[in-house]
Design a protein around this motif. Structure first.
Motif, mmCIF file in Angstrom:
data_model
loop_
_atom_site.group_PDB
_atom_site.id
_atom_site.type_symbol
_atom_site.label_atom_id
_atom_site.label_comp_id
_atom_site.label_asym_id
_atom_site.label_seq_id
_atom_site.Cartn_x
_atom_site.Cartn_y
_atom_site.Cartn_z
ATOM 1 N N SER A 1 52.454 33.914 34.608
ATOM 2 C CA SER A 1 51.591 34.803 34.737
ATOM 3 C C SER A 1 50.433 34.013 35.610
ATOM 4 C CB SER A 1 50.923 34.119 33.466
ATOM 5 O OG SER A 1 51.376 32.197 32.853
ATOM 6 N N TRP A 2 49.805 34.878 36.015
ATOM 7 C CA TRP A 2 48.992 34.233 36.392
ATOM 8 C C TRP A 2 47.079 34.649 36.760
ATOM 9 C CZ3 TRP A 2 52.512 38.136 35.563
ATOM 10 C CH2 TRP A 2 53.207 38.034 36.668
ATOM 11 N N ALA A 3 46.486 34.408 37.366
ATOM 12 C CA ALA A 3 44.997 34.083 37.572
ATOM 13 C C ALA A 3 44.275 33.919 38.902
ATOM 14 C CB ALA A 3 44.425 32.909 36.016
ATOM 15 N N ASN A 4 42.772 34.690 39.092
ATOM 16 C CA ASN A 4 42.932 34.561 40.437
ATOM 17 C C ASN A 4 41.236 34.971 39.900
ATOM 18 O OD1 ASN A 4 41.341 34.870 42.625
ATOM 19 N ND2 ASN A 4 41.905 37.823 43.109
ATOM 20 N N HIS A 5 40.831 33.014 40.943
ATOM 21 C CA HIS A 5 39.332 32.714 40.461
ATOM 22 C C HIS A 5 38.896 32.446 41.334
ATOM 23 C CE1 HIS A 5 39.694 31.720 35.841
ATOM 24 N NE2 HIS A 5 40.068 32.822 35.483
ATOM 25 N N GLY A 6 39.411 33.053 42.324
ATOM 26 C CA GLY A 6 38.664 32.760 43.761
ATOM 27 C C GLY A 6 37.220 33.492 44.151
ATOM 28 N N THR A 7 36.620 32.845 45.033
ATOM 29 C CA THR A 7 34.933 33.098 45.890
ATOM 30 C C THR A 7 34.789 34.939 45.539
ATOM 31 O OG1 THR A 7 34.998 30.753 45.710
ATOM 32 C CG2 THR A 7 33.358 32.778 46.469
ATOM 33 N N SER A 8 34.534 35.369 45.391
ATOM 34 C CA SER A 8 34.490 36.876 45.817
ATOM 35 C C SER A 8 33.030 37.095 46.546
ATOM 36 C CB SER A 8 34.078 37.459 44.404
ATOM 37 O OG SER A 8 33.901 38.995 44.520
ATOM 38 N N ASP B 1 39.078 38.339 48.407
ATOM 39 C CA ASP B 1 38.923 37.418 47.047
ATOM 40 C C ASP B 1 40.268 38.262 46.103
ATOM 41 O OD1 ASP B 1 38.099 40.229 46.704
ATOM 42 O OD2 ASP B 1 35.822 39.904 46.367
ATOM 43 N N HIS B 2 41.152 39.706 46.866
ATOM 44 C CA HIS B 2 41.661 39.893 45.321
ATOM 45 C C HIS B 2 43.445 38.697 46.342
ATOM 46 C CE1 HIS B 2 39.084 43.380 45.418
ATOM 47 N NE2 HIS B 2 40.284 43.857 44.682
ATOM 48 N N ALA C 1 42.975 40.999 40.974
ATOM 49 C CA ALA C 1 41.179 41.619 41.727
ATOM 50 C C ALA C 1 40.755 40.486 41.268
ATOM 51 C CB ALA C 1 40.932 43.025 40.886
ATOM 52 N N PRO C 2 39.281 40.094 41.617
ATOM 53 C CA PRO C 2 38.421 38.884 42.121
ATOM 54 C C PRO C 2 38.883 38.383 40.573
ATOM 55 C CG PRO C 2 37.659 40.354 43.453
ATOM 56 C CD PRO C 2 38.834 41.331 42.553
ATOM 57 N N GLY C 3 38.150 36.920 40.141
ATOM 58 C CA GLY C 3 38.356 37.163 38.278
ATOM 59 C C GLY C 3 39.809 37.744 37.392
ATOM 60 N N GLN C 4 40.218 38.458 37.870
ATOM 61 C CA GLN C 4 41.589 38.478 37.080
ATOM 62 C C GLN C 4 42.546 37.727 36.538
ATOM 63 O OE1 GLN C 4 43.926 42.210 38.657
ATOM 64 N NE2 GLN C 4 44.994 42.640 36.393
ATOM 65 N N GLU C 5 43.170 37.791 34.900
ATOM 66 C CA GLU C 5 44.389 37.150 34.159
ATOM 67 C C GLU C 5 45.253 38.357 33.806
ATOM 68 O OE1 GLU C 5 42.171 34.765 31.728
ATOM 69 O OE2 GLU C 5 40.680 33.265 33.180
ATOM 70 N N TRP D 1 45.753 35.777 50.483
ATOM 71 C CA TRP D 1 44.677 36.715 49.773
ATOM 72 C C TRP D 1 43.786 38.091 50.355
ATOM 73 C CZ3 TRP D 1 41.640 34.589 45.911
ATOM 74 C CH2 TRP D 1 42.485 33.195 45.436
ATOM 75 N N SER D 2 43.406 39.043 50.073
ATOM 76 C CA SER D 2 43.109 40.101 50.787
ATOM 77 C C SER D 2 42.122 40.528 50.364
ATOM 78 C CB SER D 2 44.568 40.769 50.794
ATOM 79 O OG SER D 2 44.280 42.737 50.877
ATOM 80 N N VAL D 3 41.510 41.447 51.330
ATOM 81 C CA VAL D 3 39.778 42.238 51.260
ATOM 82 C C VAL D 3 40.420 43.458 50.073
ATOM 83 C CG1 VAL D 3 38.985 41.426 53.096
ATOM 84 C CG2 VAL D 3 40.579 43.741 52.658
ATOM 85 N N ARG D 4 41.588 44.103 49.759
ATOM 86 C CA ARG D 4 41.980 44.635 48.851
ATOM 87 C C ARG D 4 43.574 44.255 48.276
ATOM 88 N NH1 ARG D 4 41.435 47.233 53.439
ATOM 89 N NH2 ARG D 4 39.205 47.680 53.038
ATOM 90 N N CYS D 5 43.241 45.511 46.907
ATOM 91 C CA CYS D 5 45.019 45.199 46.675
ATOM 92 C C CYS D 5 45.776 46.948 47.558
ATOM 93 C CB CYS D 5 44.898 45.437 45.134
ATOM 94 S SG CYS D 5 44.382 44.182 44.081
#
Ligand SMILES: [Ca+2]
Length: 123
Positions: free
Chosen positions: A67-74, A80-81, A99-103, A119-123
């Motif tokens: 399982s994974w969670a992206n709580h990065g700053t956008s 932020d991806h 994506a940012p905020g995705q769990e 970390w990447s600017v997009r998927c």
């Protein structure tokens, strides 16, 4: 009439309590600004959190991620991806991208496959 209002009030309180409980159950425990990975589904088991890239997941996480969670700053232009790669050194396929905020509590295609991330600017 007074009794009816009291019952309605109790009903609203109950609905509110259920809502709060379900939100808490789904939110992954991961600090703001971090990408978190767990060895079990639904944000359980061992957790590793990263504020930056990790091109060499250690043996206890490599091919164990579930399982994974992206709580990065956008923000504009901010990477932020998060892309997770099958191999170390960002080699092979991207097993999952968040994506940012995705769990993601579970993903059959990505389960127990990741070995590095960036970390990447997009998927
Ligand atoms: Ca696992």
């Amino acid at each position: 009439m007074k009794r009816l209002i009291a019952l309605l009030g109790a009903g609203l309180l109950t609905a509110g309590a259920v809502l709060v409980t379900s939100v808490n159950a789904q939110a992954a425990e991961c600090r703001s600004g971090y990408f978190c990975v767990w060895t079990h589904a639904n944000f359980d088991g061992m957790k590793i959190d990263h504020s930056g890239d990790d091109r060499w997941w250690e043996g206890n996480m490599s091919n164990q991620d579930s399982s994974w969670a992206n709580h990065g700053t956008s923000g504009p232009g901010v990477p932020d991806h998060v892309k997770v790669y099958d191999g170390r050194e960002l080699l092979g396929a991207v097993t999952i991208c968040l994506a940012p905020g995705q769990e993601v509590g579970y993903n059959a295609g990505a389960n127990d496959r990741g070995s590095s991330h960036t970390w990447s600017v997009r998927c």
